[in-house]
Design a protein around this motif. Structure first.
Motif, PDB file in Angstrom:
ATOM      1  N   GLY A  21      -5.805  13.242  -3.642  1.00 23.20           N
ATOM      2  CA  GLY A  21      -4.701  13.822  -2.886  1.00 23.20           C
ATOM      3  C   GLY A  21      -3.350  13.311  -3.335  1.00 23.20           C
ATOM      4  N   VAL A  22      -2.358  13.540  -2.509  1.00 22.55           N
ATOM      5  CA  VAL A  22      -1.002  13.069  -2.768  1.00 22.55           C
ATOM      6  C   VAL A  22      -0.909  11.624  -2.303  1.00 22.55           C
ATOM      7  CG1 VAL A  22       1.426  13.400  -2.180  1.00 22.55           C
ATOM      8  CG2 VAL A  22      -0.051  15.382  -2.529  1.00 22.55           C
ATOM      9  N   ARG A  23      -0.358  10.767  -3.153  1.00 27.55           N
ATOM     10  CA  ARG A  23      -0.322   9.328  -2.891  1.00 27.55           C
ATOM     11  C   ARG A  23       1.107   8.803  -2.851  1.00 27.55           C
ATOM     12  NH1 ARG A  23      -5.260   8.368  -1.508  1.00 27.55           N
ATOM     13  NH2 ARG A  23      -4.879   6.174  -1.813  1.00 27.55           N
ATOM     14  N   TYR A  24       1.323   7.802  -2.036  1.00 23.40           N
ATOM     15  CA  TYR A  24       2.540   6.996  -2.089  1.00 23.40           C
ATOM     16  C   TYR A  24       2.136   5.778  -2.910  1.00 23.40           C
ATOM     17  CZ  TYR A  24       6.989   5.052  -0.643  1.00 23.40           C
ATOM     18  OH  TYR A  24       8.275   4.562  -0.643  1.00 23.40           O
ATOM     19  N   ILE A  25       2.757   5.598  -4.071  1.00 22.19           N
ATOM     20  CA  ILE A  25       2.326   4.541  -4.985  1.00 22.19           C
ATOM     21  C   ILE A  25       3.338   3.408  -4.977  1.00 22.19           C
ATOM     22  CG2 ILE A  25       1.576   3.984  -7.314  1.00 22.19           C
ATOM     23  CD1 ILE A  25       1.231   7.117  -7.595  1.00 22.19           C
ATOM     24  N   ILE A  26       2.821   2.216  -4.757  1.00 22.74           N
ATOM     25  CA  ILE A  26       3.621   1.002  -4.728  1.00 22.74           C
ATOM     26  C   ILE A  26       3.271   0.202  -5.978  1.00 22.74           C
ATOM     27  CG2 ILE A  26       4.087  -1.127  -3.467  1.00 22.74           C
ATOM     28  CD1 ILE A  26       3.012   0.471  -0.939  1.00 22.74           C
ATOM     29  N   PHE A  27       4.233   0.044  -6.881  1.00 18.32           N
ATOM     30  CA  PHE A  27       4.038  -0.738  -8.091  1.00 18.32           C
ATOM     31  C   PHE A  27       4.602  -2.139  -7.845  1.00 18.32           C
ATOM     32  CE2 PHE A  27       4.186   3.643  -9.542  1.00 18.32           C
ATOM     33  CZ  PHE A  27       3.110   3.700 -10.409  1.00 18.32           C
ATOM     34  N   LEU A  28       3.720  -3.121  -7.816  1.00 18.82           N
ATOM     35  CA  LEU A  28       4.144  -4.496  -7.583  1.00 18.82           C
ATOM     36  C   LEU A  28       4.493  -5.183  -8.894  1.00 18.82           C
ATOM     37  CD1 LEU A  28       1.543  -5.617  -4.900  1.00 18.82           C
ATOM     38  CD2 LEU A  28       3.851  -4.729  -4.555  1.00 18.82           C
TER      39      LEU A  28
END
Length: 98
Positions: A21-28
């Motif tokens: 699905g559609v994701r909110y991606i957090i790149f640490l």
């Protein structure tokens, strides 16, 4: 409970390649592995001066603004860098998100 601070390299609010699905991606920020074909070598530096510090609550508040786009299959993806270098922060974030 002590608030954990996470260091975020960047955010993507409408990702479609990092999970269902559609994701909110957090790149640490931060990774010690240095994989030869890494897709995000710009996230390796754990002391990246461009990284933004967040508490889990602050970040989740930002994430929640996009929840309407996820549908039943989407959600949050934490990537990096190496998210396990900030394990306590990620754990706190996911506990709150649940």
């Amino acid at each position: 409970m002590e608030e954990r601070i996470g260091y975020v390299h960047s955010l993507e609010s409408f990702g479609s390649a990092d999970g269902p699905g559609v994701r909110y991606i957090i790149f640490l920020s931060g990774c010690n592995m240095r994989c030869q074909f890494c897709h995000n070598p710009d996230t390796w530096d754990p002391k990246d001066p461009g990284a933004v510090p967040y508490t889990a609550e602050e970040l989740l508040e930002k994430v929640e603004r996009c929840r309407g786009y996820w549908g039943k299959r989407g959600g949050i993806t934490v990537s990096g860098g190496e998210p396990l270098l900030q394990c306590e922060f990620v754990t706190e974030l996911f506990k709150l998100a649940k």
